[in-house]
Design a protein around this motif. Structure first.
Motif, PDB file in Angstrom:
ATOM      1  N   GLU A  65     -50.454  -7.124  -8.313  1.00 32.65           N
ATOM      2  CA  GLU A  65     -49.494  -7.718  -7.385  1.00 32.65           C
ATOM      3  C   GLU A  65     -48.916  -9.015  -7.950  1.00 32.65           C
ATOM      4  OE1 GLU A  65     -49.215  -8.236  -2.590  1.00 32.65           O
ATOM      5  OE2 GLU A  65     -51.088  -8.865  -3.545  1.00 32.65           O
ATOM      6  N   PRO A 162     -49.434  -9.817   1.681  1.00 27.45           N
ATOM      7  CA  PRO A 162     -49.835  -9.309   0.365  1.00 27.45           C
ATOM      8  C   PRO A 162     -51.264  -8.787   0.372  1.00 27.45           C
ATOM      9  CG  PRO A 162     -50.078 -11.679   0.407  1.00 27.45           C
ATOM     10  CD  PRO A 162     -49.507 -11.291   1.760  1.00 27.45           C
ATOM     11  N   GLY A 198     -47.747  -5.712   0.749  1.00 27.34           N
ATOM     12  CA  GLY A 198     -48.402  -5.093  -0.394  1.00 27.34           C
ATOM     13  C   GLY A 198     -49.190  -3.866   0.026  1.00 27.34           C
ATOM     14  N   PHE A 318     -49.868  -0.548  -7.977  1.00 24.85           N
ATOM     15  CA  PHE A 318     -49.696  -1.303  -6.744  1.00 24.85           C
ATOM     16  C   PHE A 318     -48.205  -1.373  -6.431  1.00 24.85           C
ATOM     17  CE2 PHE A 318     -49.732  -4.973  -3.932  1.00 24.85           C
ATOM     18  CZ  PHE A 318     -50.963  -4.884  -3.301  1.00 24.85           C
ATOM     19  N   LEU A 320     -45.155  -3.459  -3.824  1.00 19.66           N
ATOM     20  CA  LEU A 320     -44.675  -4.370  -2.789  1.00 19.66           C
ATOM     21  C   LEU A 320     -43.430  -3.749  -2.182  1.00 19.66           C
ATOM     22  CD1 LEU A 320     -45.055  -7.894  -4.432  1.00 19.66           C
ATOM     23  CD2 LEU A 320     -45.973  -7.235  -2.210  1.00 19.66           C
TER      24      LEU A 320
END
Length: 332
Positions: A65, A162, A198, A318, A320
């Motif tokens: 992230e 997040p 996230g 990952f 976002l």
């Protein structure tokens, strides 16, 4: 600019016990499958241990992230614009927050966390990094609707969530929380709120299990700390040494499950209520759901958010997602 005094929205009884914590523990320990919600990991010690976890070699989500936040700042600025109040849900140490704040030039920062001491310390540290930014901490349970400080009245609002904390919740509860976040951010706002969230992606089971059962035992200590907190704050008599940490991948529902496993038959009390647990029986303490792009979009839409942009790290571990509060509709 100095940090404003933390707005405190915690429901405590006359003895200072968080009523929601007590209710969740007593209710969860009375179930056939004993369980305590993961949000209660985060007393001061739990928050410190989680920060230690984020620095472990096995725990990739924080690095992935951070990579996205570091590399895509210009894209965030273009998508979000300047002058928003950034409202961070479950701010913790706010370690990744400076990357976002530096990119988008916000008008204010509102960290929300249930761990008051940790919240105030991290708010002060962030204020030193951004001396001209109003920082307005709120001590509250962000899974419920939260009253926003008067200081951000009239400002556009960007929620920041997040770390894939959304994955700790089963889908029904995650949708409920997303709706509460929508209410928190939209209440009294003159602009349509946005949310930068996230989510961890589905990947190889061995990678996932290592991330939640590290060789150094930090995650095990984090899990066991929940029992120490129950003993300390709810007059518990749980023999913590008689439990061990377990993390397993449940492929059918795409989640890591964390449990505390009893190593012997045990009887104990919490708030003067007696409980028993047999050897090999578990207390289910955390889920960490993993998502594909489609399942992430479906979850957000169910929670009242329309996905706008997706960003991933170079290894596709990952993501976002930037979403906008959906208009309320009476028909499909």
């Amino acid at each position: 600019m100095p940090v404003t005094e933390a707005l405190r929205i915690i429901d405590e009884d006359d003895s200072g016990i968080d009523r929601a914590f007590r209710n969740d523990v007593l209710t969860g320990l009375a179930q056939r499958q004993k369980a305590v919600p993961a949000r209660w990991f985060y007393d001061e010690r739990g928050s410190e241990l989680f920060e230690d976890i984020t620095r472990l070699e096995e725990y990739y989500p924080t690095r992935a992230e951070t990579e996205i936040l570091s590399a895509r700042g210009a894209e965030f600025a273009e998508a979000v614009g300047e002058g928003a109040a950034v409202v961070e849900f479950g701010s913790g140490s706010s370690a990744k927050t400076p990357l976002l704040l530096s990119a988008i030039s916000p008008a204010a920062y509102v960290p929300i966390d249930i761990s008051g001491d940790f919240l105030r310390a991290s708010a002060n540290a962030l204020s030193e990094k951004f001396p001209g930014l109003p920082v307005c901490p709120v001590e509250a349970d962000f899974t419920r609707r939260v009253t926003m400080p008067e200081a951000i009245a009239g400002l556009p609002r960007l929620g920041f969530f997040p770390g894939s904390t959304i994955g700790n919740l089963v889908p029904r509860t995650a949708v409920d929380m997303l709706r509460e976040m929508r209410e928190t951010l939209c209440d009294g706002a003159e602009h349509r709120a946005r949310l930068l969230i996230g989510m961890d992606r589905v990947k190889d089971a061995a990678v996932l299990e290592r991330a939640y059962d590290d060789e150094a035992g930090v995650t095990a200590a984090f899990n066991l700390n929940l029992l120490h907190r129950i003993n300390r704050q709810l007059d518990g008599t749980i023999p913590v040494e008689s439990f061990r940490h377990r993390a397993v991948w449940n492929d059918d529902i795409a989640r890591i499950e964390m449990h505390l496993v009893a190593t012997r038959d045990i009887a104990f009390t919490v708030c003067d209520r007696r409980f028993t647990i047999h050897r090999d029986e578990t207390i289910h303490t955390e889920n960490s759901h993993k998502y594909t792009r489609r399942s992430a979009n479906a979850l957000l839409l169910a929670g009242g958010w329309t996905p706008l942009r997706h960003w991933r790290d170079a290894q596709d571990r990952f993501m976002l997602i930037l979403a906008e509060a959906s208009e309320m509709r009476m028909a499909p």
